[in-house]
Scaffold this active site. Structure first.
Site, PDB file in Angstrom:
ATOM      1  CG  MET A  30      -1.906  -1.204   1.143  1.00  0.00           C
ATOM      2  SD  MET A  30      -3.416  -0.948   2.061  1.00  0.00           S
ATOM      3  CE  MET A  30      -2.780  -0.802   3.710  1.00  0.00           C
ATOM      4  N   GLY A  31       2.155   1.088  -0.346  1.00  0.00           N
ATOM      5  CA  GLY A  31       3.039   2.239  -0.426  1.00  0.00           C
ATOM      6  C   GLY A  31       3.517   2.706   0.936  1.00  0.00           C
ATOM      7  CB  ALA A  32       3.731   4.751   3.320  1.00  0.00           C
ATOM      8  N   GLY A  36      11.251  -2.806   5.477  1.00  0.00           N
ATOM      9  CA  GLY A  36      10.538  -4.090   5.531  1.00  0.00           C
ATOM     10  C   GLY A  36      10.007  -4.470   4.156  1.00  0.00           C
ATOM     11  CG  HIS A  37       6.945  -2.101   2.250  1.00  0.00           C
ATOM     12  ND1 HIS A  37       6.850  -0.936   2.972  1.00  0.00           N
ATOM     13  CD2 HIS A  37       5.717  -2.679   2.325  1.00  0.00           C
ATOM     14  CE1 HIS A  37       5.626  -0.809   3.458  1.00  0.00           C
ATOM     15  NE2 HIS A  37       4.916  -1.855   3.090  1.00  0.00           N
ATOM     16  CD  GLN A 150       6.802 -14.281  11.423  1.00  0.00           C
ATOM     17  OE1 GLN A 150       7.914 -14.707  11.073  1.00  0.00           O
ATOM     18  NE2 GLN A 150       6.494 -14.062  12.691  1.00  0.00           N
TER      19      GLN A 150
HETATM   20  P1  AMP Z   1       1.516  -3.048   3.424  1.00  0.00           P
HETATM   21  O1  AMP Z   1       2.075  -2.003   2.534  1.00  0.00           O
HETATM   22  O2  AMP Z   1       1.474  -2.669   4.855  1.00  0.00           O
HETATM   23  O3  AMP Z   1       0.212  -3.613   2.901  1.00  0.00           O
HETATM   24  O4  AMP Z   1       2.546  -4.253   3.368  1.00  0.00           O
HETATM   25  C1  AMP Z   1       2.926  -4.848   2.153  1.00  0.00           C
HETATM   26  C2  AMP Z   1       3.701  -6.122   2.471  1.00  0.00           C
HETATM   27  O5  AMP Z   1       4.859  -5.790   3.240  1.00  0.00           O
HETATM   28  C3  AMP Z   1       2.882  -7.117   3.313  1.00  0.00           C
HETATM   29  O6  AMP Z   1       3.127  -8.435   2.852  1.00  0.00           O
HETATM   30  C4  AMP Z   1       3.431  -6.894   4.695  1.00  0.00           C
HETATM   31  O7  AMP Z   1       3.302  -8.020   5.544  1.00  0.00           O
HETATM   32  C5  AMP Z   1       4.895  -6.596   4.395  1.00  0.00           C
HETATM   33  N1  AMP Z   1       5.516  -5.886   5.524  1.00  0.00           N
HETATM   34  C6  AMP Z   1       4.995  -4.812   6.184  1.00  0.00           C
HETATM   35  N2  AMP Z   1       5.814  -4.455   7.210  1.00  0.00           N
HETATM   36  C7  AMP Z   1       6.855  -5.335   7.190  1.00  0.00           C
HETATM   37  C8  AMP Z   1       8.020  -5.503   7.999  1.00  0.00           C
HETATM   38  N3  AMP Z   1       8.286  -4.715   9.043  1.00  0.00           N
HETATM   39  N4  AMP Z   1       8.874  -6.509   7.694  1.00  0.00           N
HETATM   40  C9  AMP Z   1       8.622  -7.334   6.632  1.00  0.00           C
HETATM   41  N5  AMP Z   1       7.534  -7.235   5.828  1.00  0.00           N
HETATM   42  C10 AMP Z   1       6.661  -6.244   6.104  1.00  0.00           C
END
Ligand code: AMP
Length: 282
Positions: A30-32, A36-37, A150
């Site tokens: 979802m960006g930002a 981790g991403h 995870q």
């Molecule tokens: P989101 O943008 O929050 O929808 O996350 C996109 C992907 O990045 C999802 O598969 C999340 O689980 C992963 N993600 C988000 N935060 C972390 C993190 N701290 N470490 C590893 N993967 C992450």
């Protein structure tokens, strides 16, 4: 890195690469973006010839409209980070591209038990929204591998189920949670926290470590009480703390013979809802 907005353009681009037999790895976001991403992109880079990311803030998965409105948006920096990490293709659709018939009449997925607990219970409709968007993205990108974090433990299980329901051949790769040096799980929502709030938000990680260190010889009820104290001390307002079977997500009152359990916490720091988890081998 190529940036495309229209599903048809993605189809055309990927047709040529898949005709050449190139394996594709997909990281929906979802960006930002944060590190981790990017760790997901890097893992995909190691395993796949074509690495695809998407950025789409999916309106149907936000049970709280204010959370949707305030979700951080940093597209220019996101593009820079993805390019640097070696992403090949970025898909940035508009709402109408993914929901041509609108977001009101959408399909329903039978997620069974998974939708009745934890974020399923506390965020009604959230996982339906996740399935609606992930199914659409998978149908556009048709990746060989799907890279998930995870950090969103229950979401990984929901998407596993979704792929079965869709009959998709895509394989899931779950990547470890990246944390700040102080233990706070990286999250786009952390951008909404002040420095003091960020420091206090480490209480979630402290609580997870406490659980890991005490779970084998302390009653789960006492552990949950102590976690409540740790979070309160850090100004965190608890949504839930649960210990579940790591494979089935069955919530546990007491440890039985599970080889692995997962401790899951959701808590508010001010108006920002944070989640984190830790898999523990007993
Ligand atoms: P989101 O943008 O929050 O929808 O996350 C996109 C992907 O990045 C999802 O598969 C999340 O689980 C992963 N993600 C988000 N935060 C972390 C993190 N701290 N470490 C590893 N993967 C992450």
């Amino acid at each position: 890195m190529i940036i495309l907005k229209k599903p048809d353009d993605i189809h055309k681009y990927l047709k040529t690469t898949s005709d050449q037999g190139a394996l594709s790895g997909f990281v929906p976001t979802m960006g930002a973006l944060h590190k981790g991403h990017i760790s997901l992109i890097e893992t995909a880079r190691q395993n796949s010839a074509i690495v695809i990311a998407s950025i789409f803030i999916n309106p149907t998965q936000f049970n709280d409209p204010k959370d949707f409105e305030l979700y951080p948006r940093t597209i220019e920096n996101d593009i820079y980070m993805l390019e640097k990490a070696g992403c090949d293709l970025l898909f940035i659709p508009n709402v109408e591209d993914l929901y041509p018939a609108g977001t009101q009449v959408v399909e329903h997925y039978d997620l069974g038990y998974l939708e009745t607990v934890l974020d399923g219970k506390y965020r009604p409709g959230h996982f339906q929204g996740v399935c609606q968007v992930v199914s659409r993205l998978i149908n556009v990108v048709k990746p060989d591998m799907l890279y998930l974090g995870q950090k969103d433990y229950q979401q990984c299980m929901v998407i596993k189920r979704l792929l079965i329901l869709m009959g998709a051949k895509t394989e899931i790769v779950i990547c470890p949670t990246l944390r700040e040096a102080n233990g706070l799980a990286m999250s786009s929502r952390n951008m909404r926290l002040s420095q003091v709030e960020k420091e206090n938000a480490t209480g979630i990680h402290t609580a997870l470590i406490y659980i890991k260190e005490h779970i084998v010889y302390t009653a789960l009820k006492n552990i949950k009480d102590k976690v409540g104290e740790i979070l309160a001390k850090h100004n965190l307002v608890l949504d839930y703390i649960e210990i579940a079977d790591a494979e089935t997500l069955e919530l546990l009152e007491e440890l039985q013979n599970q080889k692995q359990v997962v401790a899951l916490i959701a808590a508010y720091m001010g108006e920002v809802r944070l989640i984190d988890n830790m898999v523990i081998t007993t």
